[in-house]
Design a protein around this motif. Structure first.
Motif, PDB file in Angstrom:
ATOM      1  N   THR A 143       9.612   8.382  -2.491  1.00  0.00           N
ATOM      2  CA  THR A 143       9.922   6.945  -2.501  1.00  0.00           C
ATOM      3  C   THR A 143      10.212   6.441  -1.094  1.00  0.00           C
ATOM      4  O   THR A 143       9.736   5.372  -0.688  1.00  0.00           O
ATOM      5  N   LYS A 144      10.977   7.213  -0.338  1.00  0.00           N
ATOM      6  CA  LYS A 144      11.308   6.803   1.033  1.00  0.00           C
ATOM      7  C   LYS A 144      10.058   6.729   1.910  1.00  0.00           C
ATOM      8  O   LYS A 144       9.903   5.796   2.710  1.00  0.00           O
ATOM      9  N   GLN A 153       8.919  -2.227  -2.194  1.00  0.00           N
ATOM     10  CA  GLN A 153       8.914  -1.893  -3.622  1.00  0.00           C
ATOM     11  C   GLN A 153       7.635  -1.097  -3.900  1.00  0.00           C
ATOM     12  O   GLN A 153       6.656  -1.632  -4.424  1.00  0.00           O
ATOM     13  N   PRO A 154       7.618   0.184  -3.543  1.00  0.00           N
ATOM     14  CA  PRO A 154       6.383   0.962  -3.631  1.00  0.00           C
ATOM     15  C   PRO A 154       5.884   1.136  -5.062  1.00  0.00           C
ATOM     16  O   PRO A 154       6.662   1.200  -6.012  1.00  0.00           O
ATOM     17  N   ASP A 155       4.585   1.220  -5.181  1.00  0.00           N
ATOM     18  CA  ASP A 155       3.926   1.425  -6.467  1.00  0.00           C
ATOM     19  C   ASP A 155       4.410   2.726  -7.113  1.00  0.00           C
ATOM     20  O   ASP A 155       4.455   3.775  -6.468  1.00  0.00           O
ATOM     21  N   VAL A 159       4.265   6.781  -5.810  1.00  0.00           N
ATOM     22  CA  VAL A 159       5.444   7.633  -5.670  1.00  0.00           C
ATOM     23  C   VAL A 159       5.284   8.911  -6.486  1.00  0.00           C
ATOM     24  O   VAL A 159       5.567  10.018  -6.007  1.00  0.00           O
ATOM     25  N   SER A 160       4.814   8.789  -7.708  1.00  0.00           N
ATOM     26  CA  SER A 160       4.624   9.968  -8.558  1.00  0.00           C
ATOM     27  C   SER A 160       3.601  10.922  -7.961  1.00  0.00           C
ATOM     28  O   SER A 160       3.780  12.145  -7.970  1.00  0.00           O
ATOM     29  N   ASP A 161       2.523  10.367  -7.424  1.00  0.00           N
ATOM     30  CA  ASP A 161       1.485  11.206  -6.822  1.00  0.00           C
ATOM     31  C   ASP A 161       2.019  11.942  -5.596  1.00  0.00           C
ATOM     32  O   ASP A 161       1.763  13.140  -5.402  1.00  0.00           O
ATOM     33  N   HIS A 183      -4.605   7.598  -0.146  1.00  0.00           N
ATOM     34  CA  HIS A 183      -4.346   7.008  -1.464  1.00  0.00           C
ATOM     35  C   HIS A 183      -4.851   5.560  -1.527  1.00  0.00           C
ATOM     36  O   HIS A 183      -4.657   4.802  -0.578  1.00  0.00           O
ATOM     37  N   PRO A 184      -5.464   5.154  -2.622  1.00  0.00           N
ATOM     38  CA  PRO A 184      -5.956   3.777  -2.749  1.00  0.00           C
ATOM     39  C   PRO A 184      -4.873   2.718  -2.536  1.00  0.00           C
ATOM     40  O   PRO A 184      -5.147   1.656  -1.982  1.00  0.00           O
ATOM     41  N   VAL A 185      -3.663   3.002  -2.975  1.00  0.00           N
ATOM     42  CA  VAL A 185      -2.574   2.030  -2.816  1.00  0.00           C
ATOM     43  C   VAL A 185      -2.249   1.832  -1.340  1.00  0.00           C
ATOM     44  O   VAL A 185      -1.997   0.713  -0.886  1.00  0.00           O
ATOM     45  N   PHE A 186      -2.260   2.932  -0.577  1.00  0.00           N
ATOM     46  CA  PHE A 186      -2.016   2.817   0.865  1.00  0.00           C
ATOM     47  C   PHE A 186      -3.133   2.024   1.535  1.00  0.00           C
ATOM     48  O   PHE A 186      -2.874   1.126   2.351  1.00  0.00           O
TER      49      PHE A 186
END
Length: 213
Positions: A143-144, A153-155, A159-161, A183-186
């Motif tokens: 998370t950090k 507010q990260p996805d 975080v799980s990945d 990662h696609p979110v990044f």
């Protein structure tokens, strides 16, 4: 104070930078025995007769499992007891374990049970390694990292990945960062974060390939 300021300079070099891309477990152990940390959070003066809870509380709340990580006030107190005697040698200014002021009693912390042998310093190290590998620590660290590089507010999926990569690689940080940037979110977060002032100051001469010598 002045002593603490100088010790922090050493900690940045010998603890943070040295272990930043290594394993989080090694970083945690180095931090726990860092004179700067021992002084700043008062563990250097923590003894069996009067355990100081400052470091034990921060260890659980900020450094590892997080405030929602499942620990109790009793766990904080037990952690403080376990780490009594972790202090600073006044002759060298370096870490020293003082068996004479260490609490040698039986302890259970978040399900971790202290061994029955007399390797008291190793008990603390064993607990820190166990804590670094805790699933809540994996999630807290992930998370950090996501918050720092992606958004406040990260996805949850990101975080799980990242937490899964952290655990699969025995707390190694570099694989987590590689997974993050792929990662696609990044990738979708490009141009949504601002550099901090110091980072911007460093980035400009780097981009210009400036020689500052």
């Amino acid at each position: 104070d002045t002593v603490g300021s100088w010790l922090k300079v050493v900690e940045d070099r010998e603890v943070i930078r040295r272990h930043a891309l290594g394993s989080f477990s090694d970083l945690l152990l180095a931090s726990a025995s860092s004179p700067a940390m021992l002084l700043y959070l008062d563990n250097a003066s923590s003894r069996a007769a009067a355990p100081n809870e400052n470091y034990g509380r921060e260890l659980l709340e900020l450094h590892t499992v997080g405030v929602a990580g499942g620990y109790t006030e009793a766990d904080v107190k037990a952690t403080a007891r376990l780490l009594t005697g972790w202090t600073i040698d006044p002759a060298t200014g370096l870490f020293r374990f003082d068996d004479r002021i260490h609490d040698k009693g039986a302890l259970t912390i978040m399900g971790w049970v202290r061994p029955g042998d007399t390797a008291y310093l190793e008990h603390g190290r064993q607990f820190l390694r166990w804590l670094a590998r805790h699933p809540s620590t994996a999630r807290h660290v992930a998370t950090k990292i996501a918050r720092r590089f992606v958004g406040d507010q990260p996805d949850a999926g990101l975080v799980s990945d990242l937490a899964a990569v952290y655990s699969a690689n025995d707390t190694a940080v570099a694989p987590v960062l590689r997974a993050l940037v792929a990662h696609p979110v990044f990738l979708a977060s490009a141009r949504t974060r601002y550099r901090r002032p110091l980072h911007q100051l460093v980035a400009v001469p780097r981009s210009l390939d400036a020689d500052l010598r």
